[in-house]
Design a protein around this motif. Structure first.
Motif, PDB file in Angstrom:
ATOM      1  N   PHE A  99       0.856  -1.185   0.000  1.00  0.00           N
ATOM      2  CA  PHE A  99       0.000   0.000   0.000  1.00  0.00           C
ATOM      3  C   PHE A  99       0.896   1.241   0.000  1.00  0.00           C
ATOM      4  O   PHE A  99       1.634   1.467   0.965  1.00  0.00           O
ATOM      5  CB  PHE A  99      -0.907   0.011   1.222  1.00  0.00           C
ATOM      6  CG  PHE A  99      -1.906  -1.119   1.248  1.00  0.00           C
ATOM      7  CD1 PHE A  99      -2.927  -1.175   0.317  1.00  0.00           C
ATOM      8  CD2 PHE A  99      -1.812  -2.116   2.209  1.00  0.00           C
ATOM      9  CE1 PHE A  99      -3.852  -2.211   0.337  1.00  0.00           C
ATOM     10  CE2 PHE A  99      -2.725  -3.161   2.239  1.00  0.00           C
ATOM     11  CZ  PHE A  99      -3.747  -3.213   1.301  1.00  0.00           C
ATOM     12  N   PRO A 100       0.852   2.060  -1.045  1.00  0.00           N
ATOM     13  CA  PRO A 100       1.798   3.181  -1.155  1.00  0.00           C
ATOM     14  C   PRO A 100       1.594   4.259  -0.100  1.00  0.00           C
ATOM     15  O   PRO A 100       2.532   5.001   0.221  1.00  0.00           O
ATOM     16  CB  PRO A 100       1.540   3.732  -2.566  1.00  0.00           C
ATOM     17  CG  PRO A 100       0.153   3.314  -2.895  1.00  0.00           C
ATOM     18  CD  PRO A 100      -0.039   1.981  -2.223  1.00  0.00           C
ATOM     19  N   HIS A 101       0.383   4.371   0.438  1.00  0.00           N
ATOM     20  CA  HIS A 101       0.088   5.424   1.409  1.00  0.00           C
ATOM     21  C   HIS A 101       0.365   4.992   2.849  1.00  0.00           C
ATOM     22  O   HIS A 101       0.131   5.759   3.778  1.00  0.00           O
ATOM     23  CB  HIS A 101      -1.387   5.845   1.286  1.00  0.00           C
ATOM     24  CG  HIS A 101      -2.352   4.731   1.594  1.00  0.00           C
ATOM     25  ND1 HIS A 101      -2.548   3.668   0.746  1.00  0.00           N
ATOM     26  CD2 HIS A 101      -3.160   4.511   2.664  1.00  0.00           C
ATOM     27  CE1 HIS A 101      -3.447   2.848   1.266  1.00  0.00           C
ATOM     28  NE2 HIS A 101      -3.826   3.337   2.429  1.00  0.00           N
ATOM     29  N   MET A 102       0.866   3.757   3.019  1.00  0.00           N
ATOM     30  CA  MET A 102       1.153   3.236   4.354  1.00  0.00           C
ATOM     31  C   MET A 102       2.646   3.064   4.540  1.00  0.00           C
ATOM     32  O   MET A 102       3.373   2.741   3.591  1.00  0.00           O
ATOM     33  CB  MET A 102       0.467   1.884   4.572  1.00  0.00           C
ATOM     34  CG  MET A 102      -1.031   1.931   4.656  1.00  0.00           C
ATOM     35  SD  MET A 102      -1.697   0.284   5.043  1.00  0.00           S
ATOM     36  CE  MET A 102      -3.443   0.648   5.140  1.00  0.00           C
ATOM     37  N   THR A 103       3.106   3.235   5.770  1.00  0.00           N
ATOM     38  CA  THR A 103       4.501   2.971   6.087  1.00  0.00           C
ATOM     39  C   THR A 103       4.759   1.465   6.034  1.00  0.00           C
ATOM     40  O   THR A 103       3.830   0.650   5.950  1.00  0.00           O
ATOM     41  CB  THR A 103       4.860   3.491   7.484  1.00  0.00           C
ATOM     42  OG1 THR A 103       4.125   2.724   8.462  1.00  0.00           O
ATOM     43  CG2 THR A 103       4.544   4.966   7.630  1.00  0.00           C
ATOM     44  N   GLN A 106       2.976  -0.185   8.900  1.00  0.00           N
ATOM     45  CA  GLN A 106       1.532  -0.259   8.661  1.00  0.00           C
ATOM     46  C   GLN A 106       1.193  -1.322   7.626  1.00  0.00           C
ATOM     47  O   GLN A 106       0.187  -2.037   7.767  1.00  0.00           O
ATOM     48  CB  GLN A 106       1.021   1.110   8.206  1.00  0.00           C
ATOM     49  CG  GLN A 106       1.023   2.158   9.302  1.00  0.00           C
ATOM     50  CD  GLN A 106       0.770   3.564   8.780  1.00  0.00           C
ATOM     51  OE1 GLN A 106       1.009   3.853   7.592  1.00  0.00           O
ATOM     52  NE2 GLN A 106       0.286   4.438   9.628  1.00  0.00           N
ATOM     53  N   ASN A 107       2.007  -1.450   6.585  1.00  0.00           N
ATOM     54  CA  ASN A 107       1.788  -2.492   5.585  1.00  0.00           C
ATOM     55  C   ASN A 107       1.825  -3.878   6.213  1.00  0.00           C
ATOM     56  O   ASN A 107       1.024  -4.748   5.857  1.00  0.00           O
ATOM     57  CB  ASN A 107       2.839  -2.388   4.482  1.00  0.00           C
ATOM     58  CG  ASN A 107       2.367  -1.589   3.280  1.00  0.00           C
ATOM     59  OD1 ASN A 107       1.617  -2.092   2.453  1.00  0.00           O
ATOM     60  ND2 ASN A 107       2.812  -0.343   3.193  1.00  0.00           N
ATOM     61  N   TYR A 143       8.091   4.838   3.593  1.00  0.00           N
ATOM     62  CA  TYR A 143       7.021   4.492   2.657  1.00  0.00           C
ATOM     63  C   TYR A 143       7.615   3.671   1.506  1.00  0.00           C
ATOM     64  O   TYR A 143       8.815   3.766   1.218  1.00  0.00           O
ATOM     65  CB  TYR A 143       6.343   5.752   2.135  1.00  0.00           C
ATOM     66  CG  TYR A 143       5.486   6.437   3.174  1.00  0.00           C
ATOM     67  CD1 TYR A 143       4.149   6.094   3.331  1.00  0.00           C
ATOM     68  CD2 TYR A 143       6.039   7.390   4.022  1.00  0.00           C
ATOM     69  CE1 TYR A 143       3.361   6.705   4.299  1.00  0.00           C
ATOM     70  CE2 TYR A 143       5.258   8.007   5.004  1.00  0.00           C
ATOM     71  CZ  TYR A 143       3.920   7.651   5.136  1.00  0.00           C
ATOM     72  OH  TYR A 143       3.146   8.244   6.105  1.00  0.00           O
ATOM     73  N   ARG A 145       7.779   3.955  -1.607  1.00  0.00           N
ATOM     74  CA  ARG A 145       8.516   4.712  -2.629  1.00  0.00           C
ATOM     75  C   ARG A 145       9.938   5.040  -2.182  1.00  0.00           C
ATOM     76  O   ARG A 145      10.793   5.383  -3.013  1.00  0.00           O
ATOM     77  CB  ARG A 145       7.775   5.996  -2.961  1.00  0.00           C
ATOM     78  CG  ARG A 145       7.677   6.995  -1.818  1.00  0.00           C
ATOM     79  CD  ARG A 145       6.939   8.260  -2.202  1.00  0.00           C
ATOM     80  NE  ARG A 145       6.824   9.192  -1.087  1.00  0.00           N
ATOM     81  CZ  ARG A 145       5.862   9.166  -0.183  1.00  0.00           C
ATOM     82  NH1 ARG A 145       4.918   8.231  -0.265  1.00  0.00           N
ATOM     83  NH2 ARG A 145       5.840  10.044   0.809  1.00  0.00           N
TER      84      ARG A 145
END
Length: 254
Positions: A99-103, A106-107, A143, A145
């Motif tokens: 999930f790109p919006h999660m650290t 969190q992933n 993240y 990215r």
């Protein structure tokens, strides 16, 4: 290694429109065993793998997992059966699918917290333990990215491990990586095999399959053209098509 198969698939068929991708594939996986699926592109390897956890629904055949579920694909697959399959296995994808919006943290904790209902603090402690073992504890707040491809794939493996599955499914986990990053992912997978994790691996990394797998299945045209122990299949394949495939992969300039 247990004598009783953890998972047994019989006569798996799958078509997409008029194209028959799987034409009666049989597969057994025992607890603690590593099974490698090899073969040319389009041979049905990924479709077979995805059929083992309900990401694809076969048109026919049966699938049985010790302790449930037992599925006859000639009948409609219920939502409960699909969830039961996914409850027993975890997939590591070719393209990470983080999930790109999660650290990173969190992933890794999302599945245990949301699916397994594990308390968040417990899930985070387990996540950090797993991240430390793959050398990524310091990336907990990064993240996707901000990570290399190899780091992202290691996070993908940790995310799967965090679910404590009976069966780990790997779909060409190194094929999207730069060559210099492949080794770090294969090293983690080799360590998991040595620890006794049950794994089905779709791979083009034949040296890895030879070194780590207990059984290798060569798929071609939607069928298992040959299967056997790695030492036997790679050294003395019985089928001409297997010999041709191995020669092309291992000696591409000949």
């Amino acid at each position: 290694m247990s004598e009783q198969p953890l998972l047994t698939a019989r006569g798996i068929h799958k078509s997409f429109g008029d194209h028959e991708v799987l034409r009666g594939v049989d597969l057994e996986v025992r607890r603690g065993e590593v099974v490698a699926l090899i073969g040319p592109s389009g041979s049905g390897k990924t479709t077979m793998l995805r059929s083992l956890n309900g990401l694809e629904t076969p048109d026919g055949g049966t699938l049985e997992v010790v302790g449930g579920p037992s599925i006859d694909f000639s009948r409609p697959l219920s939502k409960a059966q699909r969830f039961a399959l996914r409850d027993r296995s975890a997939m590591v994808f070719q393209h990470h699918n983080l999930f790109p919006h999660m650290t990173v943290l969190q992933n890794v904790t999302e599945g245990p917290v949301q699916v397994r209902r594990v308390p968040r603090r417990e899930a985070e402690e387990r996540a950090m333990e797993l991240l430390r073992r793959v050398g990524l504890a310091e990336k907990r707040d990064a993240y996707p990215r901000e990570l290399s491809g190899g780091q992202q794939q290691r996070v993908g493996i940790v995310r799967a491990l965090a679910l404590s599955p009976d069966l780990l499914l790997f779909d060409e986990p190194t094929s999207a990586l730069d060559p210099e990053l492949v080794g770090e992912v294969l090293t983690v997978m080799k360590e998991l095999a040595e620890e006794g994790w049950t794994m089905v691996v779709v791979t083009h990394e034949l040296q890895f399959a030879r070194a780590v797998a207990d059984e290798v299945l060569f798929l071609d045209g939607g069928v298992v053209a040959e299967r056997g122990a790695p030492a036997e299949l790679f050294t003395n394949p019985r089928q001409p098509r297997t010999r041709q495939f191995l020669h092309r992969i291992l000696h591409p300039l000949d």
